[in-house]
Motif scaffolding. Structure first.
Motif, short mmCIF file in Angstrom:
data_model
loop_
_atom_site.label_atom_id
_atom_site.label_comp_id
_atom_site.label_asym_id
_atom_site.label_seq_id
_atom_site.Cartn_x
_atom_site.Cartn_y
_atom_site.Cartn_z
N HIS A 180 -10.45 46.52 -40.98
CA HIS A 180 -11.17 45.86 -39.89
C HIS A 180 -12.61 46.34 -39.80
O HIS A 180 -13.53 45.57 -39.57
CB HIS A 180 -10.50 46.15 -38.54
CG HIS A 180 -9.23 45.39 -38.33
ND1 HIS A 180 -8.36 45.71 -37.30
CD2 HIS A 180 -8.66 44.35 -38.97
CE1 HIS A 180 -7.33 44.89 -37.32
NE2 HIS A 180 -7.49 44.05 -38.33
N VAL A 216 -3.21 55.01 -32.90
CA VAL A 216 -2.22 54.02 -33.33
C VAL A 216 -2.03 53.04 -32.18
O VAL A 216 -1.76 53.45 -31.05
CB VAL A 216 -0.87 54.69 -33.68
CG1 VAL A 216 0.18 53.64 -34.01
CG2 VAL A 216 -1.04 55.67 -34.83
N TYR A 217 -2.22 51.76 -32.45
CA TYR A 217 -2.13 50.71 -31.43
C TYR A 217 -1.09 49.71 -31.88
O TYR A 217 -1.40 48.70 -32.53
CB TYR A 217 -3.51 50.08 -31.21
CG TYR A 217 -4.54 51.13 -30.87
CD1 TYR A 217 -4.73 51.54 -29.55
CD2 TYR A 217 -5.26 51.77 -31.87
CE1 TYR A 217 -5.63 52.54 -29.24
CE2 TYR A 217 -6.17 52.79 -31.56
CZ TYR A 217 -6.35 53.16 -30.24
OH TYR A 217 -7.22 54.16 -29.94
N SER A 274 0.71 47.59 -30.38
CA SER A 274 0.72 46.25 -29.79
C SER A 274 -0.02 45.25 -30.67
O SER A 274 0.31 44.06 -30.68
CB SER A 274 0.08 46.27 -28.40
OG SER A 274 -1.26 46.75 -28.49
N VAL A 275 -1.01 45.73 -31.40
CA VAL A 275 -1.81 44.84 -32.25
C VAL A 275 -1.81 45.32 -33.72
O VAL A 275 -2.62 44.87 -34.53
CB VAL A 275 -3.26 44.70 -31.74
CG1 VAL A 275 -3.31 43.75 -30.55
CG2 VAL A 275 -3.85 46.05 -31.36
N VAL A 292 -2.68 48.14 -35.24
CA VAL A 292 -3.96 48.71 -35.65
C VAL A 292 -3.82 50.23 -35.75
O VAL A 292 -3.16 50.87 -34.94
CB VAL A 292 -5.06 48.34 -34.62
CG1 VAL A 292 -6.29 49.23 -34.77
CG2 VAL A 292 -5.45 46.87 -34.77
N GLU A 345 -6.33 53.72 -36.55
CA GLU A 345 -7.69 54.24 -36.76
C GLU A 345 -7.63 55.62 -37.41
O GLU A 345 -6.74 56.42 -37.12
CB GLU A 345 -8.43 54.33 -35.41
CG GLU A 345 -8.73 52.96 -34.84
CD GLU A 345 -9.52 53.02 -33.55
OE1 GLU A 345 -10.16 52.02 -33.22
OE2 GLU A 345 -9.47 54.06 -32.85
N GLN A 379 -10.98 51.55 -39.44
CA GLN A 379 -9.86 50.97 -38.70
C GLN A 379 -9.19 49.95 -39.60
O GLN A 379 -9.87 49.13 -40.22
CB GLN A 379 -10.37 50.28 -37.43
CG GLN A 379 -9.24 49.73 -36.56
CD GLN A 379 -9.76 48.78 -35.48
OE1 GLN A 379 -10.02 47.62 -35.76
NE2 GLN A 379 -9.91 49.27 -34.28
N ILE A 427 -7.92 41.45 -30.96
CA ILE A 427 -7.35 42.74 -31.37
C ILE A 427 -8.26 43.88 -30.92
O ILE A 427 -7.81 44.89 -30.37
CB ILE A 427 -7.15 42.77 -32.91
CG1 ILE A 427 -6.03 41.81 -33.30
CG2 ILE A 427 -6.86 44.19 -33.39
CD1 ILE A 427 -5.87 41.62 -34.81
N GLU A 485 -6.91 49.55 -24.29
CA GLU A 485 -5.92 50.64 -24.36
C GLU A 485 -6.63 52.00 -24.37
O GLU A 485 -6.19 52.95 -23.70
CB GLU A 485 -5.04 50.48 -25.60
CG GLU A 485 -4.07 49.30 -25.50
CD GLU A 485 -2.99 49.32 -26.60
OE1 GLU A 485 -2.86 50.32 -27.32
OE2 GLU A 485 -2.30 48.30 -26.73
N ARG A 528 -0.89 51.96 -23.17
CA ARG A 528 -0.43 51.23 -24.34
C ARG A 528 0.30 49.97 -23.87
O ARG A 528 1.12 50.04 -22.94
CB ARG A 528 0.50 52.08 -25.20
CG ARG A 528 -0.22 53.19 -25.98
CD ARG A 528 -1.14 52.60 -27.03
NE ARG A 528 -1.76 53.62 -27.86
CZ ARG A 528 -2.92 54.21 -27.59
NH1 ARG A 528 -3.57 53.91 -26.48
NH2 ARG A 528 -3.44 55.11 -28.41
N PHE A 529 0.00 48.87 -24.51
CA PHE A 529 0.72 47.63 -24.29
C PHE A 529 1.78 47.48 -25.38
O PHE A 529 1.77 48.21 -26.36
CB PHE A 529 -0.22 46.41 -24.37
CG PHE A 529 -1.36 46.43 -23.40
CD1 PHE A 529 -1.13 46.41 -22.04
CD2 PHE A 529 -2.66 46.46 -23.86
CE1 PHE A 529 -2.18 46.41 -21.14
CE2 PHE A 529 -3.73 46.46 -22.98
CZ PHE A 529 -3.49 46.44 -21.62
N ASN A 530 2.66 46.50 -25.21
CA ASN A 530 3.50 46.10 -26.34
C ASN A 530 3.16 44.65 -26.70
O ASN A 530 2.47 43.96 -25.94
CB ASN A 530 5.00 46.31 -26.06
CG ASN A 530 5.49 45.48 -24.90
OD1 ASN A 530 5.25 44.27 -24.85
ND2 ASN A 530 6.17 46.11 -23.94
N SER A 531 3.63 44.24 -27.84
CA SER A 531 3.20 42.93 -28.34
C SER A 531 3.68 41.79 -27.44
O SER A 531 2.98 40.79 -27.27
CB SER A 531 3.70 42.72 -29.77
OG SER A 531 5.09 42.88 -29.83
N ILE A 590 1.21 41.35 -24.56
CA ILE A 590 -0.05 40.72 -24.98
C ILE A 590 0.13 39.22 -25.18
O ILE A 590 -0.71 38.42 -24.77
CB ILE A 590 -0.55 41.40 -26.27
CG1 ILE A 590 -0.97 42.83 -25.95
CG2 ILE A 590 -1.68 40.62 -26.91
CD1 ILE A 590 -1.22 43.66 -27.17
#
Lengths: 132, 78
Positions: free
Chosen positions: A75, A100-101, A103-104, A106, A108, A127, B43, B50, B56-59, B62
């Motif tokens: 990214h 660490v993300y 949800s999307v 991703v 880093e 990223q 994204i 976040e 933190r969200f979850n998918s 979102i």
């Protein structure tokens, strides 16, 4: 998630003549700092300075080939050059997961590139997205 | 945190992430209202939110958002 904050990854690279010449062949950057030893020495360097963006090529290899997943896309990527790199220098690339993300998908990283004497030649962040 | 304060902070994140000082979001704002808000910048918005709020969200969360208001609802549950 394959990655966790704090995970570290190491990879050795050597700036080979074929890499150096291949970079010039592909991108035509013949600046004398990179191609004229006398010019580079006049400017205070020990030898011809390798193109800094050769390191970005190593980073591309590291991300594409050395991480535990092949399902990745870059990214963003940042680099700061700290010291010159010369032909045949052996470099250690060290990256640590800093975010660490899930949800999307991703991840880093922060990284450093060091010479064998541990002098840092470059550092930065990148990223990646996981193509899951 | 008050909801209007949350909205201000999220607005600042939108401005920074989408690199557009003119952005002024409301609770009704949707992705279609902001040209720079595409799937890739979405994204980056999520990552920035976040980080900013240390949440933190979850998918599923979102994917359920239909507008900024629902995003802020979700932030408030954290």
């Amino acid at each position: 998630m394959v990655f966790s904050v704090g995970d570290t990854y190491n990879q050795n690279f050597t700036v080979l003549d074929e890499t150096y010449k291949g970079f010039i062949h592909l991108f035509k950057d013949n600046n004398p700092l990179h191609t004229d030893e006398q010019f580079a020495k006049m400017k205070g360097f020990a030898d011809k300075v390798m193109h800094g963006n050769i390191l970005n090529g190593f980073i591309s290899y590291f991300i594409g080939e050395c991480l535990p997943l092949k399902d990745v896309i870059i990214h963003s990527q940042q680099i700061q050059f700290k010291n010159p790199v010369y032909l045949e220098d052996e470099l250690l690339f060290q990256a640590i997961v800093t975010g660490v993300y899930e949800s999307v998908n991703v991840v880093e990283f922060q990284y450093e590139v060091k010479k064998k004497d541990l002098k840092v030649v470059a550092k930065g962040k990148f990223q990646i997205g996981l193509l899951l | 945190m008050e909801r209007n304060q949350l909205l201000e902070q999220v607005n600042a994140i939108f401005i920074d992430t989408l690199d557009d000082e003119t952005i002024k979001i409301s609770e009704a704002t949707q992705a279609s209202d902001i040209p720079e808000w595409d799937s890739l910048t979405h994204i980056q918005l999520v990552v920035a939110i976040e980080k900013h709020f240390s949440i933190r969200f979850n998918s599923k969360e979102i994917q359920s958002w239909k507008n900024v208001g629902e995003m802020i609802d979700c932030i408030q549950t954290k």
